[in-house]
Design an enzyme around this catalytic site. Structure first.
Site, PDB file in Angstrom:
ATOM      1  N   ARG A 297      12.971   3.642   0.373  1.00 54.92           N
ATOM      2  CA  ARG A 297      11.727   3.535  -0.436  1.00 54.92           C
ATOM      3  C   ARG A 297      11.569   3.868  -1.919  1.00 54.92           C
ATOM      4  O   ARG A 297      12.490   4.665  -2.315  1.00 54.92           O
ATOM      5  CB  ARG A 297      10.960   4.805   0.442  1.00 54.92           C
ATOM      6  CG  ARG A 297       9.534   4.319   0.182  1.00 54.92           C
ATOM      7  CD  ARG A 297       8.667   5.579   1.401  1.00 54.92           C
ATOM      8  NE  ARG A 297       7.544   6.101   1.068  1.00 54.92           N
ATOM      9  CZ  ARG A 297       7.357   7.183   0.503  1.00 54.92           C
ATOM     10  NH1 ARG A 297       8.223   8.068   0.811  1.00 54.92           N
ATOM     11  NH2 ARG A 297       6.180   7.573   0.309  1.00 54.92           N
TER      12      ARG A 297
ATOM     13  N   CYS B 208       6.275  -5.369   0.552  1.00 56.89           N
ATOM     14  CA  CYS B 208       6.533  -3.830   0.181  1.00 56.89           C
ATOM     15  C   CYS B 208       6.244  -2.859   0.993  1.00 56.89           C
ATOM     16  O   CYS B 208       7.087  -2.643   1.744  1.00 56.89           O
ATOM     17  CB  CYS B 208       5.448  -3.709  -1.122  1.00 56.89           C
ATOM     18  SG  CYS B 208       6.108  -2.520  -2.285  1.00 56.89           S
TER      19      CYS B 208
ATOM     20  N   HIS C  67       5.273  -8.543  -4.253  1.00 52.36           N
ATOM     21  CA  HIS C  67       3.784  -9.046  -3.850  1.00 52.36           C
ATOM     22  C   HIS C  67       3.417 -10.363  -4.198  1.00 52.36           C
ATOM     23  O   HIS C  67       2.696 -10.558  -5.059  1.00 52.36           O
ATOM     24  CB  HIS C  67       2.878  -7.968  -4.440  1.00 52.36           C
ATOM     25  CG  HIS C  67       2.958  -6.626  -4.067  1.00 52.36           C
ATOM     26  ND1 HIS C  67       2.201  -5.899  -3.113  1.00 52.36           N
ATOM     27  CD2 HIS C  67       3.722  -5.810  -4.507  1.00 52.36           C
ATOM     28  CE1 HIS C  67       2.472  -4.726  -3.069  1.00 52.36           C
ATOM     29  NE2 HIS C  67       3.479  -4.315  -3.890  1.00 52.36           N
TER      30      HIS C  67
ATOM     31  N   GLU D 270       1.200 -11.943  -2.824  1.00 52.90           N
ATOM     32  CA  GLU D 270      -0.482 -12.279  -2.882  1.00 52.90           C
ATOM     33  C   GLU D 270      -1.115 -11.932  -4.094  1.00 52.90           C
ATOM     34  O   GLU D 270      -2.386 -12.308  -4.412  1.00 52.90           O
ATOM     35  CB  GLU D 270      -0.880 -11.440  -1.847  1.00 52.90           C
ATOM     36  CG  GLU D 270      -1.066  -9.850  -1.972  1.00 52.90           C
ATOM     37  CD  GLU D 270       0.743  -9.122  -1.831  1.00 52.90           C
ATOM     38  OE1 GLU D 270       1.445  -9.835  -1.828  1.00 52.90           O
ATOM     39  OE2 GLU D 270       0.279  -7.773  -2.004  1.00 52.90           O
TER      40      GLU D 270
ATOM     41  N   ARG E  22       6.525   0.142  -7.146  1.00 53.71           N
ATOM     42  CA  ARG E  22       7.178   1.103  -6.570  1.00 53.71           C
ATOM     43  C   ARG E  22       7.919   0.622  -5.228  1.00 53.71           C
ATOM     44  O   ARG E  22       7.748   1.079  -3.978  1.00 53.71           O
ATOM     45  CB  ARG E  22       6.134   2.190  -5.907  1.00 53.71           C
ATOM     46  CG  ARG E  22       5.678   2.912  -6.992  1.00 53.71           C
ATOM     47  CD  ARG E  22       4.614   4.060  -6.986  1.00 53.71           C
ATOM     48  NE  ARG E  22       5.042   5.012  -6.010  1.00 53.71           N
ATOM     49  CZ  ARG E  22       5.800   5.982  -6.355  1.00 53.71           C
ATOM     50  NH1 ARG E  22       6.243   6.290  -7.513  1.00 53.71           N
ATOM     51  NH2 ARG E  22       6.243   6.879  -5.431  1.00 53.71           N
TER      52      ARG E  22
ATOM     53  N   GLY F 182       0.926  -1.349  -0.049  1.00 50.90           N
ATOM     54  CA  GLY F 182      -0.171   0.110  -0.099  1.00 50.90           C
ATOM     55  C   GLY F 182       0.902   1.150   0.107  1.00 50.90           C
ATOM     56  O   GLY F 182       1.841   1.291  -0.813  1.00 50.90           O
ATOM     57  N   GLU F 183       0.641   2.076   0.986  1.00 46.67           N
ATOM     58  CA  GLU F 183       1.502   3.283   1.075  1.00 46.67           C
ATOM     59  C   GLU F 183       2.130   3.500   2.564  1.00 46.67           C
ATOM     60  O   GLU F 183       0.984   3.510   3.342  1.00 46.67           O
ATOM     61  CB  GLU F 183       0.865   4.545   0.750  1.00 46.67           C
ATOM     62  CG  GLU F 183       1.634   5.846   1.124  1.00 46.67           C
ATOM     63  CD  GLU F 183       2.891   5.821   0.303  1.00 46.67           C
ATOM     64  OE1 GLU F 183       3.046   5.399  -1.141  1.00 46.67           O
ATOM     65  OE2 GLU F 183       3.792   5.973   0.766  1.00 46.67           O
ATOM     66  N   SER F 184       3.274   3.282   2.729  1.00 46.24           N
ATOM     67  CA  SER F 184       3.910   3.115   4.117  1.00 46.24           C
ATOM     68  C   SER F 184       3.759   4.279   4.884  1.00 46.24           C
ATOM     69  O   SER F 184       3.241   4.204   6.156  1.00 46.24           O
ATOM     70  CB  SER F 184       5.337   2.719   4.189  1.00 46.24           C
ATOM     71  OG  SER F 184       5.956   3.734   3.335  1.00 46.24           O
TER      72      SER F 184
HETATM   73  N1  GLN Z   1       5.993   2.920  -2.346  1.00 45.73           N
HETATM   74  C1  GLN Z   1       5.417   2.551  -1.373  1.00 45.73           C
HETATM   75  C2  GLN Z   1       5.530   3.032   0.101  1.00 45.73           C
HETATM   76  O1  GLN Z   1       6.685   3.581   0.055  1.00 45.73           O
HETATM   77  C3  GLN Z   1       5.257   1.058  -1.271  1.00 45.73           C
HETATM   78  C4  GLN Z   1       4.434   0.454  -2.663  1.00 45.73           C
HETATM   79  C5  GLN Z   1       3.755  -0.646  -2.396  1.00 45.73           C
HETATM   80  O2  GLN Z   1       3.502  -1.437  -1.229  1.00 45.73           O
HETATM   81  N2  GLN Z   1       3.398  -1.457  -3.584  1.00 45.73           N
HETATM   82  O3  GLN Z   1       4.942   2.694   0.903  1.00 45.73           O
END
Ligand code: GLN
Length: 190
Positions: A108, A79, A171, A173, A136, A47-49
């Site tokens: 990141r 991720c 990923h 999953e 990403r 997701g987005e950390s």
């Molecule tokens: N770039 C995202 C982050 O910094 C991670 C991307 C992902 O989980 N697919 O959290």
């Protein structure tokens, strides 16, 4: 049957739940502190950390989860989840919140802003050939002495394990292949 939580504040929760069920675990979404009760392990999804760090604070989960992980709760981060488990992040936000536990420094969005996503077949120690989907993704820039590197892309570690903690930049999953989840579940029961 082991009970594995999936942090369900943001990210690809449903895919992890079905991969864990395929791996023979009972999977439970985790949204509040009481959901942590009775868990044998937890998955921190992609997701987005930075957003997940904020939501963990907002939902009063940051400190309780930090403590459970520090006390030995098995955790698998994919991720953004890898970033959350790291002890240090490069190119993060200055106020970014981490759970920590894993003695690694991650970078990141490490594979560059040009190449947001790519797929690559990897050889993962203890698992075998795995199709890696990178979105990403971070890579591991430093791994402490008690961290085992399970897979690399070029020279950069993208799968690591330290005792009860497992993390991948990719990923699993999203591929329908549940072997990484099976591996995580097997580390939990052995
Ligand atoms: N770039 C995202 C982050 O910094 C991670 C991307 C992902 O989980 N697919 O959290």
């Amino acid at each position: 049957m082991v009970a594995v939580g999936v942090l369900a504040l943001q990210g690809d929760v449903r895919e992890h739940i079905s991969a864990l069920e395929k791996a023979g675990a009972s999977a439970v979404p985790v949204k509040r502190v009481s959901d942590l009760e009775g868990l044998d392990g937890i998955v921190l999804p992609g997701g987005e950390s930075t957003t997940m760090g904020k939501l963990l604070t907002l939902f009063d989960l940051l400190e309780p989860l930090r403590k459970r992980i520090a006390d030995g709760l098995p955790a698998y981060g994919t991720c953004a989840g890898m970033i959350l488990l790291a002890s240090e992040v490069l190119d993060g936000r200055h106020d970014q919140k981490l759970l920590g536990g894993l003695d690694i420094t991650v970078r990141r969005n490490a594979f560059g802003s040009q190449v947001h996503s790519f797929e690559e077949d990897l050889s993962v120690a203890g698992v075998g050939e795995v199709h890696g989907v990178f979105i990403r993704a971070p890579w591991v820039e430093r791994a402490g002495p008690s961290v085992d590197v399970l897979a690399r892309v070029g020279e950069h570690p993208v799968a690591v394990r330290q005792g009860h903690l497992l993390a991948t930049s990719f990923h699993p999953e999203l591929t329908g292949d549940a072997r990484m989840h099976e591996f995580f579940v097997s580390t939990m029961v052995s």
